[in-house]
Design a protein around this motif. Structure first.
Motif, PDB file in Angstrom:
ATOM      1  N   GLY A 144       2.985   2.557 -15.888  1.00 38.81           N
ATOM      2  CA  GLY A 144       1.576   2.239 -16.071  1.00 38.81           C
ATOM      3  C   GLY A 144       1.162   0.915 -15.487  1.00 38.81           C
ATOM      4  O   GLY A 144       0.040   0.450 -15.731  1.00 38.81           O
ATOM      5  N   GLY A 145       2.036   0.288 -14.698  1.00 39.80           N
ATOM      6  CA  GLY A 145       1.723  -1.017 -14.133  1.00 39.80           C
ATOM      7  C   GLY A 145       1.021  -0.925 -12.789  1.00 39.80           C
ATOM      8  O   GLY A 145       1.052   0.112 -12.119  1.00 39.80           O
ATOM      9  N   ASP A 146       0.378  -2.018 -12.418  1.00 43.30           N
ATOM     10  CA  ASP A 146      -0.237  -2.133 -11.102  1.00 43.30           C
ATOM     11  C   ASP A 146       0.836  -2.569 -10.111  1.00 43.30           C
ATOM     12  O   ASP A 146       1.692  -3.405 -10.430  1.00 43.30           O
ATOM     13  CB  ASP A 146      -1.366  -3.160 -11.112  1.00 43.30           C
ATOM     14  CG  ASP A 146      -2.528  -2.715 -11.979  1.00 43.30           C
ATOM     15  OD1 ASP A 146      -2.775  -1.493 -12.042  1.00 43.30           O
ATOM     16  OD2 ASP A 146      -3.181  -3.586 -12.587  1.00 43.30           O
ATOM     17  N   VAL A 147       0.770  -2.030  -8.896  1.00 42.79           N
ATOM     18  CA  VAL A 147       1.800  -2.339  -7.914  1.00 42.79           C
ATOM     19  C   VAL A 147       1.166  -2.730  -6.589  1.00 42.79           C
ATOM     20  O   VAL A 147       0.082  -2.260  -6.244  1.00 42.79           O
ATOM     21  CB  VAL A 147       2.759  -1.142  -7.695  1.00 42.79           C
ATOM     22  CG1 VAL A 147       3.449  -0.755  -8.990  1.00 42.79           C
ATOM     23  CG2 VAL A 147       2.027   0.043  -7.095  1.00 42.79           C
ATOM     24  N   PRO A 148       1.854  -3.595  -5.825  1.00 46.87           N
ATOM     25  CA  PRO A 148       1.379  -3.916  -4.478  1.00 46.87           C
ATOM     26  C   PRO A 148       1.727  -2.785  -3.515  1.00 46.87           C
ATOM     27  O   PRO A 148       2.438  -1.836  -3.866  1.00 46.87           O
ATOM     28  CB  PRO A 148       2.165  -5.188  -4.135  1.00 46.87           C
ATOM     29  CG  PRO A 148       3.422  -5.064  -4.939  1.00 46.87           C
ATOM     30  CD  PRO A 148       3.043  -4.356  -6.201  1.00 46.87           C
ATOM     31  N   GLU A 149       1.234  -2.897  -2.296  1.00 46.62           N
ATOM     32  CA  GLU A 149       1.609  -1.955  -1.252  1.00 46.62           C
ATOM     33  C   GLU A 149       3.034  -2.229  -0.781  1.00 46.62           C
ATOM     34  O   GLU A 149       3.535  -3.354  -0.895  1.00 46.62           O
ATOM     35  CB  GLU A 149       0.652  -2.075  -0.058  1.00 46.62           C
ATOM     36  CG  GLU A 149      -0.789  -1.739  -0.368  1.00 46.62           C
ATOM     37  CD  GLU A 149      -0.972  -0.272  -0.712  1.00 46.62           C
ATOM     38  OE1 GLU A 149      -0.238   0.560  -0.159  1.00 46.62           O
ATOM     39  OE2 GLU A 149      -1.843   0.043  -1.542  1.00 46.62           O
ATOM     40  N   VAL A 150       3.669  -1.202  -0.226  1.00 43.77           N
ATOM     41  CA  VAL A 150       5.027  -1.366   0.299  1.00 43.77           C
ATOM     42  C   VAL A 150       5.057  -2.478   1.342  1.00 43.77           C
ATOM     43  O   VAL A 150       5.946  -3.341   1.327  1.00 43.77           O
ATOM     44  CB  VAL A 150       5.545  -0.045   0.899  1.00 43.77           C
ATOM     45  CG1 VAL A 150       6.877  -0.269   1.632  1.00 43.77           C
ATOM     46  CG2 VAL A 150       5.722   1.010  -0.186  1.00 43.77           C
ATOM     47  N   ASP A 151       4.088  -2.482   2.260  1.00 42.58           N
ATOM     48  CA  ASP A 151       4.077  -3.498   3.312  1.00 42.58           C
ATOM     49  C   ASP A 151       3.912  -4.900   2.735  1.00 42.58           C
ATOM     50  O   ASP A 151       4.415  -5.879   3.310  1.00 42.58           O
ATOM     51  CB  ASP A 151       2.955  -3.218   4.316  1.00 42.58           C
ATOM     52  CG  ASP A 151       3.316  -2.118   5.304  1.00 42.58           C
ATOM     53  OD1 ASP A 151       4.514  -1.795   5.412  1.00 42.58           O
ATOM     54  OD2 ASP A 151       2.406  -1.588   5.962  1.00 42.58           O
ATOM     55  N   THR A 152       3.217  -5.019   1.614  1.00 41.16           N
ATOM     56  CA  THR A 152       3.057  -6.329   0.977  1.00 41.16           C
ATOM     57  C   THR A 152       4.403  -6.831   0.473  1.00 41.16           C
ATOM     58  O   THR A 152       4.716  -8.030   0.588  1.00 41.16           O
ATOM     59  CB  THR A 152       2.053  -6.238  -0.178  1.00 41.16           C
ATOM     60  OG1 THR A 152       0.801  -5.752   0.325  1.00 41.16           O
ATOM     61  CG2 THR A 152       1.848  -7.597  -0.831  1.00 41.16           C
TER      62      THR A 152
END
Length: 200
Positions: A144-152
């Motif tokens: 349920g967490g917010d995640v960055p983009e893979v490239d980030t």
């Protein structure tokens, strides 16, 4: 299937597997011995492996494809995707393992040879790492967490580790200790907007 998909449809442990193992070992040995990319040719690899050059050309097509296959084999599965219960902890543990892996001179030699051989081989050095990042981000989404983009994550954590390993002198090893985990914590903290480590 690509040219580096060797042994597909062949008996496990048969001649195809033996040739593949011999050629892969020859590449790794030559690279570890310091053979420069411009001197690393398929005939040279074939001679070291004890097979005909035509066999290597037929199975891999080019040196770049061969190096891509060796790099993919080397970098697949060597670092385990952790599940610490939180993204910061996962990234810290994973990045520390990657950093330690990058202290291996043979690993660095193979990476440098792959980069010199062209795009196909270069991508093989990071393909599995991107898959591991994706897996960790998927774990966090399920929590349920917010995640960055893979490239980030690549730009913020993986790229600095690879840059230091490839282009800067190796740091002095104190008491044979591990790679600098404090640097890893700082990278992950910067990425996630906090300097506080939450890994167990």
């Amino acid at each position: 299937m690509g040219a580096n998909d060797v042994g597909t449809g062949s008996r496990p442990g048969g001649r195809s597997a033996r040739v593949r193992a011999a050629v892969h070992r020859a590449v790794q040995d030559l690279v570890a011995e310091g053979v420069l990319t411009e001197d690393l040719t398929i005939p040279v690899v074939a001679a070291r492996a004890g097979v005909h050059a035509t066999t290597v050309y037929r199975r891999w097509g080019s040196l770049a494809e061969l190096l891509a296959a060796v790099a993919e084999h080397r970098f697949t599965g060597d670092v385990i995707v952790p599940d610490t219960g939180g993204l910061a902890g996962d990234l810290e543990r994973w990045a520390s393992d990657v950093a330690r892996d990058l202290t291996d001179p043979d690993t660095l030699a193979l990476m440098r040879a792959s980069i010199g051989a062209g795009e196909a081989a270069s991508c093989a050095c990071t393909g599995d790492r991107r898959a591991q990042i994706t897996a960790m981000l998927d774990h966090e989404r399920r929590r349920g967490g917010d995640v960055p983009e893979v490239d980030t994550v690549v730009d913020g954590v993986l790229a600095p580790l690879y840059y230091r390993a490839l282009f800067e002198p190796a740091p002095a090893q104190h008491d044979g200790g591990p790679a600098p985990d404090a640097r890893v914590r700082a990278l992950v903290g910067n990425l996630l907007g906090s300097q506080v480590s939450v890994s167990p």
